[in-house]
Design an enzyme around this catalytic site. Structure first.
Site, PDB file in Angstrom:
ATOM      1  N   GLU A 202      51.461  39.772  52.721  1.00 55.66           N
ATOM      2  CA  GLU A 202      51.584  41.082  52.057  1.00 55.66           C
ATOM      3  C   GLU A 202      50.710  42.151  52.701  1.00 55.66           C
ATOM      4  O   GLU A 202      50.406  43.163  52.080  1.00 55.66           O
ATOM      5  CB  GLU A 202      51.221  40.941  50.573  1.00 55.66           C
ATOM      6  CG  GLU A 202      52.192  40.051  49.812  1.00 55.66           C
ATOM      7  CD  GLU A 202      51.839  39.908  48.347  1.00 55.66           C
ATOM      8  OE1 GLU A 202      50.697  40.242  47.962  1.00 55.66           O
ATOM      9  OE2 GLU A 202      52.700  39.460  47.584  1.00 55.66           O
ATOM     10  N   LYS A 334      58.358  41.720  37.377  1.00 54.35           N
ATOM     11  CA  LYS A 334      59.039  41.519  38.662  1.00 54.35           C
ATOM     12  C   LYS A 334      60.527  41.380  38.355  1.00 54.35           C
ATOM     13  O   LYS A 334      60.964  40.346  37.843  1.00 54.35           O
ATOM     14  CB  LYS A 334      58.563  40.221  39.323  1.00 54.35           C
ATOM     15  CG  LYS A 334      57.166  40.251  39.898  1.00 54.35           C
ATOM     16  CD  LYS A 334      56.790  38.852  40.376  1.00 54.35           C
ATOM     17  CE  LYS A 334      55.460  38.834  41.101  1.00 54.35           C
ATOM     18  NZ  LYS A 334      54.947  37.451  41.232  1.00 54.35           N
TER      19      LYS A 334
HETATM   20  C1  2PG Z   1      52.389  37.335  42.959  1.00 53.83           C
HETATM   21  C2  2PG Z   1      53.408  37.685  44.024  1.00 53.83           C
HETATM   22  C3  2PG Z   1      53.309  39.061  44.583  1.00 53.83           C
HETATM   23  P1  2PG Z   1      55.024  36.029  45.139  1.00 53.83           P
HETATM   24  O1  2PG Z   1      52.038  36.164  42.771  1.00 53.83           O
HETATM   25  O2  2PG Z   1      51.975  38.203  42.202  1.00 53.83           O
HETATM   26  O3  2PG Z   1      52.036  39.419  44.995  1.00 53.83           O
HETATM   27  O4  2PG Z   1      53.584  36.699  44.971  1.00 53.83           O
HETATM   28  O5  2PG Z   1      55.998  37.113  45.395  1.00 53.83           O
HETATM   29  O6  2PG Z   1      54.863  35.095  46.318  1.00 53.83           O
HETATM   30  O7  2PG Z   1      55.316  35.310  43.866  1.00 53.83           O
HETATM   31 MG    MG Z   2      50.933  36.887  40.806  1.00 58.32          MG
END
Ligand code: 2PG
Ligand code: MG
Length: 416
Positions: A202, A334
Site C-alpha cells: 500500500e 469496505k
Molecule cells: C485492511 C486492508 C486495507 P486488505 O486490513 O484494512 O488496508 O487490507 O485490503 O489486505 O484487507
Molecule cells: Mg484492516
C-alpha cells in the site's frame, strides 16, 4: 428518476499487485459508467467472496452468460434496483456464486452512469440517495507497514497510520500526511544502513525494524509535522489481529520484540503502546471473532477509537452486534466486503445509528479508480483510509482535491 440500462460489458484488468480483477462498463440512457473492484489480502472470514472459485476468469464467464442477459434493457430507479437483482441472482449470503467483486463493480459503474445521466457528480448522486450533507473526509494513511502487506523482517503489525485531526482544507490534510511519509523515509535512512526504502503493498515503508521502533519513528515524524504545519496529527495502527494470532499456542506473536502473549497480556501491551505513543486509533487489535477482548480494550482506552474491520466486515448486523456491546467506536467500510452499494449504505446507516466513526477504506490491491472518495462523501463517512503514496493511492487523494472545488467543508476529529 427512471433510467434504462442500454448496455453492459466487462473485462479483466490488473490491480496494483498485478493480480487480475474485474472492470465493468454500464451504459445508462447513453451515459457510460466504468468501475473496477479492488481486492484484499488480509481478508475477513465473513467477507463476500471476491470471485467465484477464486477465479476472475469464471467471474467474467458468469457475467456474460448469467448476468448481462438479465440486466440489458431493464428499467431502473437507482443502483438499488440493480443491487437487489444481483442479490437475487446470486442467492448466497456472501456472493460466492457470482463474486462480490463483480457485484460491486456493477453497482458502482451503474451509479456512475446514472450520476452522469442526471448531470451530477457521483458523490452528489449518492448524497441525494442517502440524504447526506456532503463534507470531505479526513485522510487516514499508512506510513510504515508489515504483516501480510510486506515481506519477512517488516513489523508484524500490518499498518502504522497517521491522520490530521483539524486541517483547514483537504489539501492541507493530504500535504501533512505526505510530509510525515517523507520524513519517516528520512528517519529510516538514518536509522538503517543501506535501507533501500522498500515499500509494501500500500505504499507504506516496509523496513526491517521492530514494531516499537516503527511506532517511535512515525510518532516522532507526526509530532514534527504537527509543529511545522500547525495541524494536529494522530497516530493509529491496524494490527490485523487475526494474522498475528497463533491458534495452536493461543498467543499473539510479535517476534520482532520477542513477545508471545496470551490475550490478557497482549491487551495490556496494547494499552502500554497506546499510552506511550498517544495512539488514537486501533483497528482489529484482536482476532476477528473475539468481540469480548475488543470490548475490554475499548473500556481500558476510552479516548482511543477501537475499530472493527475483519471483526464486522461492513455487515450491518455485525456492526450492530459490536457497537451494542460497546466493543468498537469505529468501523471500517469496505464496499467489496459486502458487494453492493446498497449493502454498504446499510452498514453505514447502522454505524451512524450507534454514533461510530466510519472509515471508507481502500483494499491492499487497488486500481487507479477514484470512486471511493465519492462514496465517503456521499454516504457521510468522516474518514477515508486510502494510503498516502503510490499511483493507486494518490488517485484517491487527487480526487478529493478536485472534489474540494465543490465541497468546501472538511470533517474534524475532536476526540482522541
Ligand atoms: C485492511 C486492508 C486495507 P486488505 O486490513 O484494512 O488496508 O487490507 O485490503 O489486505 O484487507
Ligand atoms: Mg484492516
Amino acid at each position: 428518476m427512471a433510467h434504462k440500462i442500454k448496455e453492459i460489458k466487462g473485462r479483466l484488468i490488473y490491480d496494483s499487485r498485478g493480480d487480475k480483477t474485474i472492470e465493468i462498463i454500464v451504459d445508462v440512457d447513453g451515459y457510460v459508467g466504468q468501475a473496477a473492484a479492488p481486492s484484499g489480502k488480509s481478508r475477513g472470514a465473513r467477507e463476500a467472496e471476491p470471485f467465484p472459485n477464486s477465479s476472475p476468469e469464471t467471474a467474467l464467464i458468469l457475467l456474460q452468460k448469467e448476468i448481462i442477459p438479465k440486466m440489458k434493457g431493464i428499467d431502473i430507479d437507482s443502483y438499488e434496483t440493480v443491487d437487489n437483482l444481483l442479490i437475487d441472482l446470486d442467492g448466497t449470503w456472501n456472493f460466492s456464486q457470482i463474486g462480490g467483486n463483480t457485484a460491486l463493480a456493477i453497482s458502482v459503474a451503474t451509479s456512475i452512469a446514472i450520476s452522469k445521466a442526471e448531470g451530477r457528480p457521483l458523490y452528489d448522486y449518492l448524497a441525494s440517495m442517502t440524504h447526506t450533507q456532503p463534507i470531505l473526509p479526513l485522510p487516514l494513511g499508512n506510513v510504515i507497514g508489515g504483516g501480510k502487506h510486506a515481506g519477512p523482517g517488516a513489523p508484524e503489525i500490518q499498518e502504522i497510520l497517521v491522520i490530521p485531526k483539524n486541517p483547514k482544507t483537504i489539501s492541507d490534510a493530504i500535504a501533512a500526511n505526505i510530509k510525515v511519509h517523507k520524513l519517516v523515509g528520512k528517519f529510516l535512512e538514518e536509522k538503517i544502513t543501506n535501507y533501500p526504502l522498500g515499500r509494501g503493498d500500500e505504499g507504506a515503508y516496509a523496513p526491517p525494524i521492530n514494531v516499537e521502533a516503527a511506532l517511535e519513528i512515525v510518532y516522532k515524524a507526526a509530532k514534527m509535522v504537527e509543529d511545522e504545519l500547525g495541524v494536529k496529527m494522530g497516530v493509529g495502527i491496524d494490527v490485523a489481529g487475526t494474522n498475528i494470532y497463533n491458534t495452536r499456542s493461543e498467543r499473539y506473536e510479535l517476534a520482532s520484540v520477542g513477545l508471545y502473549l496470551d490475550t490478557e497480556e497482549y491487551l495490556q501491551y496494547l494499552e502500554e503502546l497506546a499510552n506511550k505513543y498517544e495512539i488514537i486509533y486501533i483497528e482489529d487489535p484482536f482476532k476477528e471473532d473475539d468481540y469480548e477482548s475488543f470490548r475490554k480494550l475499548s473500556k481500558a482506552l476510552p479516548k482511543t477509537y477501537i475499530c472493527g474491520d475483519d471483526l464486522v466486515v461492513t455487515r450491518s448486523e455485525l456492526i450492530a452486534k459490536a457497537a451494542s456491546m460497546e466493543a468498537i467506536k469505529a468501523a471500517i467500510i469496505k464496499p467489496n466486503q459486502v458487494g453492493t452499494l446498497t449493502l454498504t449504505w446499510e452498514a453505514v446507516k447502522t454505524g451512524k445509528k450507534y454514533n461510530l466513526l466510519l472509515i471508507a477504506s481502500h483494499r491492499s490491491g487497488e486500481t487507479t479508480d477514484h470512486y471511493l472518495p465519492h462514496i465517503a462523501v456521499g454516504f457521510g463517512c468522516k474518514v477515508i483510509k486510502a494510503g498516502i503514496i503510490g499511483g493507486e493511492r494518490i488517485s484517491k487523494a487527487n480526487e478529493l482535491i478536485r472534489m474540494n472545488e465543490e465541497v468546501r467543508e472538511i470533517q474534524r476529529l475532536n476526540a482522541g
